[in-house]
Design an enzyme around this catalytic site. Sequence first.
Site, short mmCIF file in Angstrom:
data_model
loop_
_atom_site.label_atom_id
_atom_site.label_comp_id
_atom_site.label_asym_id
_atom_site.label_seq_id
_atom_site.Cartn_x
_atom_site.Cartn_y
_atom_site.Cartn_z
N ALA A 223 0.81 -1.22 0.00
CA ALA A 223 0.00 0.00 0.00
C ALA A 223 0.84 1.27 0.00
O ALA A 223 0.34 2.35 -0.30
CB ALA A 223 -0.93 -0.01 1.21
N GLY A 251 1.28 -7.57 -8.51
CA GLY A 251 2.71 -7.38 -8.71
C GLY A 251 3.15 -7.74 -10.11
O GLY A 251 4.03 -7.10 -10.70
N ASP A 252 2.52 -8.75 -10.67
CA ASP A 252 2.84 -9.17 -12.04
C ASP A 252 2.37 -8.11 -13.04
O ASP A 252 3.04 -7.84 -14.03
CB ASP A 252 2.18 -10.51 -12.34
CG ASP A 252 2.47 -11.55 -11.28
OD1 ASP A 252 3.62 -11.58 -10.80
OD2 ASP A 252 1.56 -12.30 -10.91
#
Length: 315
Positions: A223, A251-252
Amino acid sequence: MILTVTPNPSLDRTYEVPGLDRGEVVRASGERMDPGGKGVNVSRAVAAAGAPTLAVLPLGGAPGALVAELLDAQGIEVAPVPVAGQTRSNIALAEPDGTLTKINAPGPELSAAEAESLLSTVGAQSAGADWIACCGSLPRGLASSWYAELVARAHAAGARIALDTSGPALLAALRMRPDVVKPNAEELAEAVGRPLATVGDAVKAAEELREAGAVSVLASLGADGQLLVDATGSWFASAPVETVRSNVGAGDSSLAGFLIAGGAGPKALASAVAHGAAAVQLPGSAMPTPQDLRPDAVTLTAEIPLDRALKEPVG
């Protein structure tokens, strides 16, 4: 073109549930099935952005065939490496407050011949690739040095490598100087062997990964935002998120956004943050399209708030 390598892909089933009561019947309010694995998700995010991608992955059994079918339906070219074991199936339970419970299967054990076939397939398919993104955990049968060997071979062929993995596999690959490594905060803390309590702690840890061999470090701090540390300096970027529906694949998606924007510098960092912020507001492991992005909402600075406490400190 961005080529992705996923040594341990999966078939992912995500259920949206009102809550979890252990031992009780829980009725899902929504469900989706997606091809999974970190590299697969990068390819899905690249394709959702309208850019070309090719996914190299070992596939076996009925789940593997379904993964290939789902990727083909999304317009993603697949270079499968047949394996004897069955591709794993994972389950994710998403609650309304953003809590995500994941059950990940171990996946098949690859033989020495299958491991070499995976390496040689990457080499055969990498001509013309702008980036090779090597992502995720290693399945049983692959030594922790497998990614290091892949990076060495790719560099020898003139390709650029982005590496998103953790633990011994990450540490072993650093000495081969991957062009980008993308740890999250927990993986960054594990790599340097100490807790991270502030943004400054994360910057110092990223600098140590560069000293160990990484050319640049793109670090996701949850965050709090993301960091980019390379030979020219350090940048910090963040974006507001109204509602977190699922962080699967966020994240990817960030890594895809980074590579689509060139894979270097603050512009690429801003693209990574925009893609990650959009992804967490989508269900399951859905990937953002250009219409989901809010690049104007990204805040980017070279004046990093070193003393800022992380909202989610890691040990």
